[in-house]
Every structure is written in structure tokens, then in C-alpha cells.
Design a protein around this motif. Sequence first.
Motif, PDB file in Angstrom:
ATOM      1  N   GLU B 138       0.820  -1.206   0.000  1.00 60.38           N
ATOM      2  CA  GLU B 138       0.000   0.000   0.000  1.00 60.38           C
ATOM      3  C   GLU B 138       0.851   1.251   0.000  1.00 60.38           C
ATOM      4  O   GLU B 138       0.571   2.223  -0.690  1.00 60.38           O
ATOM      5  CB  GLU B 138      -0.842   0.045   1.275  1.00 60.38           C
ATOM      6  CG  GLU B 138      -2.201  -0.516   1.158  1.00 60.38           C
ATOM      7  CD  GLU B 138      -2.720  -0.790   2.536  1.00 60.38           C
ATOM      8  OE1 GLU B 138      -3.415  -1.793   2.669  1.00 60.38           O
ATOM      9  OE2 GLU B 138      -2.419  -0.022   3.469  1.00 60.38           O
ATOM     10  N   GLN B 139       1.879   1.206   0.827  1.00 58.81           N
ATOM     11  CA  GLN B 139       2.675   2.413   1.036  1.00 58.81           C
ATOM     12  C   GLN B 139       3.573   2.722  -0.151  1.00 58.81           C
ATOM     13  O   GLN B 139       3.922   3.864  -0.383  1.00 58.81           O
ATOM     14  CB  GLN B 139       3.513   2.292   2.309  1.00 58.81           C
ATOM     15  CG  GLN B 139       2.681   2.158   3.569  1.00 58.81           C
ATOM     16  CD  GLN B 139       1.684   3.289   3.729  1.00 58.81           C
ATOM     17  OE1 GLN B 139       1.955   4.426   3.376  1.00 58.81           O
ATOM     18  NE2 GLN B 139       0.498   2.968   4.227  1.00 58.81           N
ATOM     19  N   VAL B 141       4.488   2.852  -4.193  1.00 61.61           N
ATOM     20  CA  VAL B 141       3.780   2.966  -5.463  1.00 61.61           C
ATOM     21  C   VAL B 141       4.137   1.794  -6.370  1.00 61.61           C
ATOM     22  O   VAL B 141       3.319   1.278  -7.105  1.00 61.61           O
ATOM     23  CB  VAL B 141       4.144   4.279  -6.162  1.00 61.61           C
ATOM     24  CG1 VAL B 141       3.312   4.455  -7.418  1.00 61.61           C
ATOM     25  CG2 VAL B 141       3.969   5.439  -5.215  1.00 61.61           C
ATOM     26  N   ALA B 144       2.976  -2.755  -6.771  1.00 59.66           N
ATOM     27  CA  ALA B 144       1.609  -3.028  -6.374  1.00 59.66           C
ATOM     28  C   ALA B 144       0.983  -4.091  -7.268  1.00 59.66           C
ATOM     29  O   ALA B 144       0.182  -4.889  -6.831  1.00 59.66           O
ATOM     30  CB  ALA B 144       0.788  -1.755  -6.426  1.00 59.66           C
ATOM     31  N   LEU B 159      -6.289  -4.225   0.484  1.00 58.02           N
ATOM     32  CA  LEU B 159      -5.366  -3.405  -0.305  1.00 58.02           C
ATOM     33  C   LEU B 159      -6.099  -2.202  -0.877  1.00 58.02           C
ATOM     34  O   LEU B 159      -5.609  -1.067  -0.843  1.00 58.02           O
ATOM     35  CB  LEU B 159      -4.766  -4.252  -1.417  1.00 58.02           C
ATOM     36  CG  LEU B 159      -3.710  -3.599  -2.280  1.00 58.02           C
ATOM     37  CD1 LEU B 159      -2.484  -3.303  -1.446  1.00 58.02           C
ATOM     38  CD2 LEU B 159      -3.334  -4.497  -3.434  1.00 58.02           C
ATOM     39  N   LYS B 160      -7.306  -2.470  -1.375  1.00 55.79           N
ATOM     40  CA  LYS B 160      -8.092  -1.396  -1.975  1.00 55.79           C
ATOM     41  C   LYS B 160      -8.441  -0.347  -0.927  1.00 55.79           C
ATOM     42  O   LYS B 160      -8.299   0.855  -1.160  1.00 55.79           O
ATOM     43  CB  LYS B 160      -9.367  -2.000  -2.565  1.00 55.79           C
ATOM     44  CG  LYS B 160      -9.998  -1.174  -3.650  1.00 55.79           C
ATOM     45  CD  LYS B 160     -11.120  -1.961  -4.294  1.00 55.79           C
ATOM     46  CE  LYS B 160     -12.345  -1.094  -4.410  1.00 55.79           C
ATOM     47  NZ  LYS B 160     -13.562  -1.898  -4.587  1.00 55.79           N
ATOM     48  N   ASN B 163      -5.454   1.720  -0.037  1.00 53.24           N
ATOM     49  CA  ASN B 163      -5.165   2.734  -1.048  1.00 53.24           C
ATOM     50  C   ASN B 163      -6.111   3.906  -0.944  1.00 53.24           C
ATOM     51  O   ASN B 163      -5.705   5.061  -1.049  1.00 53.24           O
ATOM     52  CB  ASN B 163      -5.255   2.120  -2.450  1.00 53.24           C
ATOM     53  CG  ASN B 163      -4.004   1.364  -2.806  1.00 53.24           C
ATOM     54  OD1 ASN B 163      -2.935   1.674  -2.284  1.00 53.24           O
ATOM     55  ND2 ASN B 163      -4.135   0.365  -3.652  1.00 53.24           N
ATOM     56  N   GLN B 164      -7.395   3.594  -0.734  1.00 55.68           N
ATOM     57  CA  GLN B 164      -8.376   4.669  -0.599  1.00 55.68           C
ATOM     58  C   GLN B 164      -8.049   5.536   0.604  1.00 55.68           C
ATOM     59  O   GLN B 164      -8.115   6.760   0.543  1.00 55.68           O
ATOM     60  CB  GLN B 164      -9.777   4.081  -0.431  1.00 55.68           C
ATOM     61  CG  GLN B 164     -10.478   3.875  -1.752  1.00 55.68           C
ATOM     62  CD  GLN B 164     -11.768   3.113  -1.588  1.00 55.68           C
ATOM     63  OE1 GLN B 164     -12.182   2.818  -0.458  1.00 55.68           O
ATOM     64  NE2 GLN B 164     -12.397   2.784  -2.683  1.00 55.68           N
ATOM     65  N   LYS B 166      -5.202   6.022   1.943  1.00 55.03           N
ATOM     66  CA  LYS B 166      -4.018   6.826   1.671  1.00 55.03           C
ATOM     67  C   LYS B 166      -4.408   8.067   0.863  1.00 55.03           C
ATOM     68  O   LYS B 166      -3.977   9.179   1.156  1.00 55.03           O
ATOM     69  CB  LYS B 166      -3.004   5.986   0.904  1.00 55.03           C
ATOM     70  CG  LYS B 166      -1.618   6.576   0.894  1.00 55.03           C
ATOM     71  CD  LYS B 166      -0.637   5.608   0.280  1.00 55.03           C
ATOM     72  CE  LYS B 166      -0.787   5.580  -1.213  1.00 55.03           C
ATOM     73  NZ  LYS B 166       0.137   4.644  -1.863  1.00 55.03           N
TER      74      LYS B 166
END
Lengths: 191, 197
Positions: B138-139, B141, B144, B159-160, B163-164, B166
Motif C-alpha cells: 500500500e505504502q 507505489v 503493487a 489493499l483497496k 489505497n483509498q 491513503k
Amino acid sequence: MFCRDAVKLVAELNQTEDIKPFNEAVFRQVLEEVQSLFEENSKDVNTITEDNTAPKNTLLVRHYAMNRNKRCLLTYLFHRMRRLRQARWELGSIIPPEISKNLIKPEAQWFHNYNKSLATYMRTIGEDGLNILNDIQPPKSLYIEVRCIQDYGRLEFDGQSVMLKKNTYHLLPRSECESLIRQGYLEHVSS
Amino acid sequence: MSLIQPNQYFSIKDILVTEERVSSEVRQPMPNLGFLCSSSKKEHLDPGSKLDIPVWLASSLSSKHKSIVSCELPRFYKDSYKEILHADACAVELNKWNQYFYELGLILPPIVKDDNQQIPELLLEVFKSRFRLIMDCEQSVFGAHSIQVQLTALEKQLLKQGNQGKMLLINWLNKGVKHIQTSDVVDNLRKRKRMEV
């Protein structure tokens, strides 16, 4: 094996969050399966006697299969309805033809009724009603800059009117254009 | 925006998880259901015949007071597979074993009677070691995409959401005027249109 078709419906829901065309063929097949399970059960129920309890197991299996089918069908309907309601909140009372052509009659009727109750509720708030779909995020300014990304036509508000043509910029009252942004006609430009 | 949390009965995931098959052995005769067992041509299901049944049926038929069938654990919860997981859970393409590895592991113990005491511990251990991987992913880029192919449904969801979260944090840090976004529904419709053109 039982319930193959019913799970197809649920798997279809799992694929995307869109409202797809109502899968009437499969839906009907599942209903027929339930009907035939029920008929077989009512036929077999008489064969159970004191010393022959074996058919009971069969009845149970069919019964669970019926319940399972019912659950899948209800889930299918429930989630379509949930998505339709979400579309109502995001797009307003008129849904685009891409969605509305995928609805069946009872769903369209439900949508109509939902619109009606929502409107009735909004009219009861305050003295002359309140549009609770506006200002989903707290507003920081009364006017915002927007870019038109799709031809819309004339927008009228407070006695003024503005022509919304593609690739034009406007400074508009936030309350007027919020729903248009969510519907994808305008784009909120950062200042 | 969803107003009601879909409960268990209407949960899509729950239905799909309980559709997974387990192999089972029939304990009591079931007349007229011979067609369920594809290898035999008999009219009735006799005790001792083996067949694969979905979990929803297995859980109803193998409860405590009526044991009409007895079920076996799927192979990927068995000892040989456990050793693989103990060795390095992060290297395993778990979604190839089963898309709902964790969820299935949670509902199976009451259905399967023999030596299933270790499943919860196994799941916890696997999840703990893989969770780090997801957090890292996640952290950063990069990378992924390479990991996504081996995640199960639950991990993909995590994971989704990560990401959201973040993105939300970044937006919040940038502050500024709250932006009104185009609705997701419209975005999806547009993508579809573009595909049709």
C-alpha cells in the motif's frame, strides 16, 4: 447439483457494481427449480412411515436447496435495489438511459415510489423544504469555478441563465451546479 | 453511499463462500437423490457413497443432532499444505488454492469434525505474515501490481481500502476547497460507453 443457476445470479452481482440488465431467463429457471423441488417434496412426504424414515433425509436436502435458492434470488433483488438507490443519491431523480433500460417494471415502479417518498420527506424539512442531496461535503465558498465537459444547454437559476457549452468556464453558485458535477456535465476546477 | 450495511443473509460474499465444495461421505440413506453422485447410476444415495457437496448443504446436513453426511477438510487446510504455509506464507499464491481461503477456514470447523482445532491458529498466522506484505504494498507505489495476482478476495479488499485511505489522507493534508467529485456511477458508465464506441 442444486442451485447452480441461483449462484450465477449472485456471481453476476459480484463482478461489477453496475446495474446490469435484469437476468430474467436465469431468474425464471431458478423459480422453476424451486417449484419442481417443492412438487417432488410434496410427493415424497407421504412415503415416510414409522419404519422407513429414509425419505426424510431427501426432504431435508430439497428443503435446504429451496431455501438456498430463495436466498440467492432475494439477494439478487436486494442488491439491485441498493444500487438503484445509490444512483438516486448520486445522479438525482432522473437516471440515465444506460441504467433505466436495464430495469424491469417493478424496479422502475419502486424507483418512482422512492423518488416520491424522498421528495415528500424533503418538503417537510424547514419552512419551504430542503434539498438534502446538496452539500454532501461542507461548502467552503458560495461560488465555485467549473469547466463544462459535456454540452448541457441552458441552466436557469434565480432569474439568471447561463449557456453551458463544452469547454467553457463559468463561476456558478455552488448549490446550483453540485448535482451537475456529480452527473458529469461539469468539472470542479481547483482555484 | 450505502445506507444499510448488507447483513449476512444478503451478503454476496457469504453466498459465494458457502458455494465452495467439500468432499463428504453419506451416512444415512437418501432415496431418489442418486443423481447427485455423478459416478454412479443408482437411483438412491446409499450410506458410504462419496460426493462433493457445497458448504451450505454440508453445514445443514452435518450438524450435531443429525449427521446425515460427514465432511472432510479441503486439501489446502491439511498438513502437507500447512507445512508450505509455515515455511513462507508470503510466497504462496493463495488465491489459486482458494479465493476465499480465510472465510472458508472460519466456517468449516463446526462442519468438519476431525482434527480441525488448528485451522483458526493457522489462519491467524498466515494472515499476520501476509498482512505486512499488503501494508508494504500500500505504502509503495511500485510493485503493487506484482503482488495483486496472489491475493485472496479479503486481501484484495484490504489493499483497496488501504489505497483509498491513503488517498483520503493525502487529500486532507492538501486541504483547500472541498472538491465535488463526479459520481462513481457516472464514471463507470462513461468507461462503458468508451468501450462500446
